[in-house]
Design an enzyme around this catalytic site. Sequence first.
Site, PDB file in Angstrom:
ATOM      1  N   HIS A  35       8.905  -4.111   0.836  1.00 11.19           N
ATOM      2  CA  HIS A  35       7.898  -4.710   1.529  1.00 11.19           C
ATOM      3  C   HIS A  35       8.228  -4.895   2.828  1.00 11.19           C
ATOM      4  CE1 HIS A  35       4.779  -7.620   2.709  1.00 11.19           C
ATOM      5  NE2 HIS A  35       4.098  -7.123   1.659  1.00 11.19           N
ATOM      6  N   GLU A  81       1.537   0.346   3.633  1.00  9.97           N
ATOM      7  CA  GLU A  81       0.891  -1.145   4.284  1.00  9.97           C
ATOM      8  C   GLU A  81       1.384  -0.961   5.813  1.00  9.97           C
ATOM      9  OE1 GLU A  81       3.231  -4.222   2.783  1.00  9.97           O
ATOM     10  OE2 GLU A  81       5.385  -3.499   3.429  1.00  9.97           O
TER      11      GLU A  81
END
Length: 248
Positions: A94, A166
């Site tokens: 992430h 993302e």
Amino acid sequence: MRKPIIAGNWKMNKTVAETLQFINEIRDQAETTDVEVVLCCPFTALSEAKKALGASKIKLGAQNMHWEDNGAFTGEISAEMLKELGVDYILIGHSERRQYFNETDETVNKKIKKALEQKLMPILCVGETLQEREAAQTFDVIKNQITIDLEGILPDSMKDIVIAYEPIWAIGTGKTASSQDANHVIAYIRQLIQEKYDDGISETVRIQYGGSVKPENATEIMNEEDIDGALVGGASLKADAFLGIVNF
């Protein structure tokens, strides 16, 4: 047909009590959808969340893990420990881990291999910064990440890996890539998978979009051909908002 997957990343939010309340609020509706629903809880809530979910179709996810089995790694947790708790999915790479904890593509690769070894399903996160986007480097950045992150990953393992695109500039900012832009990048990721493996794998691997996804834009995003789901941050903290995305 790729089954849509909506994963809520709670980050450093929700106590155990709040976790149990949330599960109680979404369980019935989440059970009746054809979407795969994943809750990525804080470590402290995983055990109780698993008990609360019971035989539910909702899957349990964790937000990070170490690539070693055990050892002197203060504050870390292993894939084996997560598996013992009943975790199904694991977020790896992430942008906040990369940005704040200096996680590199090399460590991401190690984590993916260890997760697969322990039968955890990785959600691999990739994406570019605003500076890289403005410099027209998005594809270069994505290609470098995918190349290193999936180094040594066998074709048979790809069925157990979800990829989340993302764009870092869209996380927690309220900014969102247009559905067309997101689909364009995700189609490129699918092309990279095709080049590395084959058509069969590239057409079956599920690729999510993450970055200020909310009920208001979920339908438009999910209607894009190559987008198979969403990695949801802030909107996953409220039951009604999360269900609004799940029921896109």
